[in-house]
Motif scaffolding. Structure first.
Motif, PDB file in Angstrom:
ATOM      1  N   ALA A 131       0.827  -1.206   0.000  1.00 36.69           N
ATOM      2  CA  ALA A 131       0.000   0.000   0.000  1.00 36.69           C
ATOM      3  C   ALA A 131       0.864   1.261   0.000  1.00 36.69           C
ATOM      4  O   ALA A 131       0.582   2.227  -0.729  1.00 36.69           O
ATOM      5  CB  ALA A 131      -0.921  -0.010   1.219  1.00 36.69           C
ATOM      6  N   VAL A 132       1.922   1.277   0.809  1.00 39.25           N
ATOM      7  CA  VAL A 132       2.816   2.430   0.877  1.00 39.25           C
ATOM      8  C   VAL A 132       3.460   2.700  -0.473  1.00 39.25           C
ATOM      9  O   VAL A 132       3.479   3.837  -0.969  1.00 39.25           O
ATOM     10  CB  VAL A 132       3.908   2.203   1.950  1.00 39.25           C
ATOM     11  N   VAL A 133       3.993   1.648  -1.086  1.00 33.07           N
ATOM     12  CA  VAL A 133       4.697   1.822  -2.355  1.00 33.07           C
ATOM     13  C   VAL A 133       3.732   2.215  -3.473  1.00 33.07           C
ATOM     14  O   VAL A 133       4.070   3.017  -4.347  1.00 33.07           O
ATOM     15  CB  VAL A 133       5.476   0.532  -2.722  1.00 33.07           C
ATOM     16  N   ALA A 134       2.517   1.682  -3.445  1.00 37.62           N
ATOM     17  CA  ALA A 134       1.527   2.062  -4.458  1.00 37.62           C
ATOM     18  C   ALA A 134       1.194   3.550  -4.354  1.00 37.62           C
ATOM     19  O   ALA A 134       1.063   4.246  -5.378  1.00 37.62           O
ATOM     20  CB  ALA A 134       0.256   1.232  -4.296  1.00 37.62           C
ATOM     21  N   ARG A 135       1.050   4.042  -3.135  1.00 41.11           N
ATOM     22  CA  ARG A 135       0.769   5.468  -2.934  1.00 41.11           C
ATOM     23  C   ARG A 135       1.959   6.312  -3.403  1.00 41.11           C
ATOM     24  O   ARG A 135       1.784   7.349  -4.062  1.00 41.11           O
ATOM     25  CB  ARG A 135       0.453   5.714  -1.466  1.00 41.11           C
ATOM     26  N   LEU A 164       1.477   6.521   4.157  1.00 46.42           N
ATOM     27  CA  LEU A 164       2.803   7.115   4.018  1.00 46.42           C
ATOM     28  C   LEU A 164       3.363   7.589   5.362  1.00 46.42           C
ATOM     29  O   LEU A 164       4.571   7.798   5.492  1.00 46.42           O
ATOM     30  CB  LEU A 164       2.761   8.279   3.026  1.00 46.42           C
ATOM     31  N   THR A 165       2.503   7.756   6.348  1.00 47.53           N
ATOM     32  CA  THR A 165       2.963   8.143   7.690  1.00 47.53           C
ATOM     33  C   THR A 165       3.334   6.917   8.523  1.00 47.53           C
ATOM     34  O   THR A 165       3.770   7.066   9.667  1.00 47.53           O
ATOM     35  CB  THR A 165       1.871   8.943   8.428  1.00 47.53           C
ATOM     36  N   MET A 166       3.155   5.718   7.965  1.00 47.19           N
ATOM     37  CA  MET A 166       3.370   4.489   8.726  1.00 47.19           C
ATOM     38  C   MET A 166       4.456   3.613   8.112  1.00 47.19           C
ATOM     39  O   MET A 166       4.486   2.404   8.321  1.00 47.19           O
ATOM     40  CB  MET A 166       2.068   3.683   8.789  1.00 47.19           C
ATOM     41  N   LEU A 171       7.120   5.773  18.680  1.00 51.78           N
ATOM     42  CA  LEU A 171       5.733   5.637  18.240  1.00 51.78           C
ATOM     43  C   LEU A 171       5.551   4.395  17.371  1.00 51.78           C
ATOM     44  O   LEU A 171       4.523   3.706  17.452  1.00 51.78           O
ATOM     45  CB  LEU A 171       5.301   6.892  17.467  1.00 51.78           C
ATOM     46  N   THR A 172       6.546   4.105  16.552  1.00 49.13           N
ATOM     47  CA  THR A 172       6.490   2.895  15.719  1.00 49.13           C
ATOM     48  C   THR A 172       6.430   1.652  16.598  1.00 49.13           C
ATOM     49  O   THR A 172       5.656   0.722  16.330  1.00 49.13           O
ATOM     50  CB  THR A 172       7.720   2.830  14.797  1.00 49.13           C
ATOM     51  N   TRP A 173       7.251   1.632  17.637  1.00 45.57           N
ATOM     52  CA  TRP A 173       7.245   0.500  18.574  1.00 45.57           C
ATOM     53  C   TRP A 173       5.886   0.358  19.247  1.00 45.57           C
ATOM     54  O   TRP A 173       5.402  -0.769  19.459  1.00 45.57           O
ATOM     55  CB  TRP A 173       8.333   0.688  19.628  1.00 45.57           C
ATOM     56  N   ALA A 174       5.255   1.479  19.580  1.00 46.88           N
ATOM     57  CA  ALA A 174       3.951   1.424  20.242  1.00 46.88           C
ATOM     58  C   ALA A 174       2.897   0.819  19.321  1.00 46.88           C
ATOM     59  O   ALA A 174       2.124  -0.061  19.728  1.00 46.88           O
ATOM     60  CB  ALA A 174       3.532   2.831  20.670  1.00 46.88           C
ATOM     61  N   TRP A 175       2.857   1.286  18.059  1.00 41.15           N
ATOM     62  CA  TRP A 175       1.885   0.738  17.098  1.00 41.15           C
ATOM     63  C   TRP A 175       2.171  -0.739  16.819  1.00 41.15           C
ATOM     64  O   TRP A 175       1.251  -1.546  16.673  1.00 41.15           O
ATOM     65  CB  TRP A 175       1.926   1.532  15.800  1.00 41.15           C
ATOM     66  N   PHE A 176       3.451  -1.089  16.742  1.00 41.21           N
ATOM     67  CA  PHE A 176       3.822  -2.484  16.487  1.00 41.21           C
ATOM     68  C   PHE A 176       3.374  -3.377  17.640  1.00 41.21           C
ATOM     69  O   PHE A 176       2.867  -4.487  17.420  1.00 41.21           O
ATOM     70  CB  PHE A 176       5.335  -2.579  16.297  1.00 41.21           C
TER      71      PHE A 176
END
Length: 490
Positions: A122-126, A387-389, A448-453
């Motif tokens: 999804a990220v790369v498609a955007r 793109l923010t993730m 924040l990445t660690w929290a979402w993960f």
């Protein structure tokens, strides 16, 4: 507890007893695996990452950063090579973990791979849509309602590439060869033309005195060390962490093992060769980038195009645009292939609905799961600010890297009798170094990445306890040997 730690027998993983090893048609040869690796490792980032890191973090020392990152990824690649040669299966790290550590850990790795591959598509498609619109505008064509156009392009590219993968591995492979060849020509033009404008004085001594950064700690590492630094040796190693993410993708080659002729030997060679070639190409572009203009003059927004404009070669922007569009197209294609094979393996083991392990009798591919993956990618790319993730993609990958490195050490002790087509040299030293390098990359990710993960993995564990644990084939000893519908062998 013993039920969730039950391990998949090695014979089940390789299909020696069940025949699952040949559920997918064998279509890949060694050269195809190199193209597969280059298809996913070399994207649009090759035209920007060297300039971005040179301008903001490492200066001319970014060349050293590329070397350090290449070594770190090569250590992980060697570990993948050994396990792939021992268990040539489409499940890759998921199946390796199932055999070595047990079912619950396998589920966790599979869940992390879903995060990596699904979000990455999804990220790369955007990003592909944004670059495509930019490429059109560089011809002086005004693009009205650019956001709507990008939405349409995202839908078009995901539908097209999902269809190509669903139609069969051979169709996707032919398309991949054409696109990878074309983007390598574009990159070759960048290297050759750029090399004629290199000024060796721009390299300096590869070292710029460090400069403190007055910013709030954002990564796990910064929380422990306090104030961060740009440039100097800290900057060089920090840039290496960012650059290593550009090399990530060689692991997807392992998901093609069931479809590869003489997989125990071909897959390790394909992974290692593709990573080495990608590293050389990245280094060549970095040398050209840093050599064309002083690092203080590099534009962080469009580094390579800006460098060519600075030396009076404006037409190269169109070559860069073409290479970037082609580069991201192949990345999306390989990501869909890799995600398809991982989910196919998890479904075949019963941890997700087994209907997703159906192989089309007409196209000889897991068409049903491919269409599901394509649909989810479209929904994510169109309705989620993906793109923010981007770092979620990275942490999912690195989590699998850590288990693979540890898996080599554990499997040497626990399953020494298994035949290996490739062995990591100097084991357990090199796998241990790979584990340390992976942990270093992980602490350079945002808190924040660690929290979402953590939230994603907690949700995944809940899904396993509710569904996977009860539906696993290993939970039903009387069940027939695992196999996929529509098994094909060529």
């Amino acid at each position: 507890m013993s039920t969730i730690l039950r391990r998949l027998p090695p014979s089940e993983a390789t299909g020696l007893r069940t025949g699952a090893r040949h559920s997918l048609a064998e279509v890949y040869r060694p050269a195809d695996l190199v193209v597969l690796g280059l298809g996913v490792m070399i994207g649009a980032g090759i035209f920007s990452i060297a300039g971005e890191q040179a301008a903001t973090t490492a200066g001319p020392g970014v060349i050293l950063s590329f070397m350090i990152a290449g070594i770190a990824c090569l250590l992980a690649c060697l570990c993948y090579a050994e396990l792939s040669s021992t268990m040539p299966t489409s499940g890759s790290a998921y199946t390796f973990t199932y055999v070595i550590f047990g079912e619950v850990w396998a589920w966790i790795i599979g869940w992390a791979l879903i995060l990596e591959l699904q979000f990455a598509a999804a990220v790369v498609a955007r990003a592909w849509a944004a670059i495509a619109v930019g490429a059109i505008s560089h011809f002086g064509i005004d693009v009205p309602a650019a956001d709507l156009v990008q939405d349409g392009l995202v839908l078009a590219i995901l539908v097209l590439l999902t269809g190509i993968v669903a139609l069969g591995a051979r169709v996707g492979l032919r398309a991949l060869w054409v696109m990878v060849s074309a983007k390598l020509l574009a990159i070759g033009a960048v290297i050759v033309v750029g090399a004629t404008h290199v000024d060796v004085a721009n390299f300096g001594d590869f070292y710029v005195p460090p400069k403190p950064l007055d910013t709030t700690p954002a990564t796990v590492l910064e929380i422990f060390i306090g104030e961060g630094q740009a440039f100097g040796w800290f900057g060089i190693f920090a840039a290496a962490s960012a650059i290593a993410f550009a090399y990530i993708g060689f692991d997807i080659v392992a998901t093609s093992a069931e479809e590869t002729v003489n997989a125990p030997r071909a897959v390790p060679k394909g992974m290692i060769r593709s990573l080495v070639v990608a590293t050389i190409i990245y280094l060549a572009v970095a040398l050209v980038m840093v050599g064309m203009v002083p690092y203080t003059s590099i534009s962080a927004d469009s580094p390579l195009a800006g460098a060519f404009s600075a030396v009076g070669v404006d037409w190269m922007v169109h070559v860069i645009d073409a290479g970037a569009v082609l580069g991201l197209t192949t990345v999306i294609l390989v990501l869909i292939v890799g995600q398809t094979r991982v989910l196919f393996s998890m479904a075949r083991d019963g941890l997700i609905p087994r209907s997703l392990a159906t192989v089309s009798r007409r196209y000889h591919t897991p068409t049903r799961v491919t269409l599901v993956i394509g649909l989810v990618a479209i929904v994510l790319a169109e309705f989620v600010p993906v793109l923010t993730m981007q770092q979620l993609v990275v942490i999912g990958t690195l989590f699998a890297f850590a288990f693979v490195a540890a898996g080599v050490i554990v499997m040497r002790r626990r399953l020494p009798h298994l035949e290996r087509g490739f062995r990591v040299p100097l084991s357990p030293l090199l796998p241990a170094l790979s584990l340390v390098a992976t942990l270093w990359l992980m602490v350079n990710l945002r808190v924040l990445t660690w929290a979402w993960f953590t939230l994603w993995m907690a949700f995944g564990l809940l899904v396993y306890l509710v569904y996977g644990r009860r539906h696993s084939l290993l939970a039903r000893p009387s069940a027939p040997p695992r196999q996929s519908h529509g098994r094909h062998r060529r």
